[in-house]
Design a protein around this motif. Structure first.
Motif, PDB file in Angstrom:
ATOM      1  N   THR A  35       0.852  -1.192   0.000  1.00 58.78           N
ATOM      2  CA  THR A  35       0.000   0.000   0.000  1.00 58.78           C
ATOM      3  C   THR A  35       0.891   1.247   0.000  1.00 58.78           C
ATOM      4  N   ASP A  59       4.478   0.686   1.672  1.00 58.61           N
ATOM      5  CA  ASP A  59       4.237  -0.017   2.924  1.00 58.61           C
ATOM      6  C   ASP A  59       3.919  -1.471   2.615  1.00 58.61           C
ATOM      7  N   VAL A  61       2.088  -4.468   4.277  1.00 58.71           N
ATOM      8  CA  VAL A  61       1.103  -4.647   5.346  1.00 58.71           C
ATOM      9  C   VAL A  61       0.801  -6.133   5.510  1.00 58.71           C
ATOM     10  N   HIS A  62       0.833  -6.587   6.747  1.00 58.92           N
ATOM     11  CA  HIS A  62       0.474  -7.978   7.058  1.00 58.92           C
ATOM     12  C   HIS A  62      -1.048  -8.038   7.172  1.00 58.92           C
ATOM     13  N   VAL A  63      -1.700  -8.629   6.171  1.00 59.32           N
ATOM     14  CA  VAL A  63      -3.162  -8.706   6.136  1.00 59.32           C
ATOM     15  C   VAL A  63      -3.664 -10.100   6.488  1.00 59.32           C
ATOM     16  N   GLY A 100      -1.731  -6.996  10.886  1.00 56.20           N
ATOM     17  CA  GLY A 100      -1.926  -5.552  10.962  1.00 56.20           C
ATOM     18  C   GLY A 100      -0.632  -4.754  10.982  1.00 56.20           C
ATOM     19  N   ASP A 101       0.502  -5.400  11.241  1.00 60.37           N
ATOM     20  CA  ASP A 101       1.784  -4.685  11.258  1.00 60.37           C
ATOM     21  C   ASP A 101       2.117  -4.148   9.866  1.00 60.37           C
ATOM     22  N   VAL A 102       2.862  -3.043   9.856  1.00 60.89           N
ATOM     23  CA  VAL A 102       3.262  -2.382   8.608  1.00 60.89           C
ATOM     24  C   VAL A 102       4.773  -2.167   8.639  1.00 60.89           C
TER      25      VAL A 102
END
Length: 131
Positions: A35, A59, A61-63, A100-102
């Motif tokens: 992202t 970014d 992103v851990h989704v 949720g981590d970025v």
């Protein structure tokens, strides 16, 4: 002799309980997303000025739903209309990512000097670190 055989059996049994593979590339790709992508051309100082690289800021992103504990490699390629790689770079990212981590990444993809980057596409892949 009996002791040597026992040690071999223990070593084999100890290895069976581990998951030496960790996450595979497809699993990582399903758990990670790119992202906030920004791409800026990098010009040489010649006349005329030609583009020699693209600076990528994005970014990761851990989704996914489960933590990513192991490190992985982000490979960023620029490809042309024929899907040929024009340039690529890679960056190792540490694991320890909770859902949720970025992670902010900055990459520079270098290539042969060209007048334009129009028509080039970004391709990002995630691969487990092979040690």
């Amino acid at each position: 002799m009996r002791m040597a055989i026992g040690l071999v059996v223990l070593a084999v049994l100890a290895g069976c309980g581990r998951n030496p593979k960790g996450l595979q590339a497809e699993e990582l790709s399903n758990m990670l997303s790119i992202t906030n992508l920004s791409a800026q051309p990098v010009y040489n100082q010649g006349a005329p000025p030609l583009i020699v690289a693209v600076r990528i800021d994005a970014d990761v992103v851990h989704v996914g739903d489960v933590p990513i504990e192991e490190p992985f490699v982000l490979t960023w390629r620029l490809v042309d209309d024929q899907n040929d790689t024009v340039g690529q770079t890679s960056r190792r990212l540490e694991g320890n990512m909770e859902p949720g981590d970025v992670r902010r990444v900055a990459l520079t993809v270098e290539f042969e000097a060209r007048e334009s980057v129009a028509g080039l596409r970004n391709v990002a892949t995630f691969d487990p670190v092979s040690e």
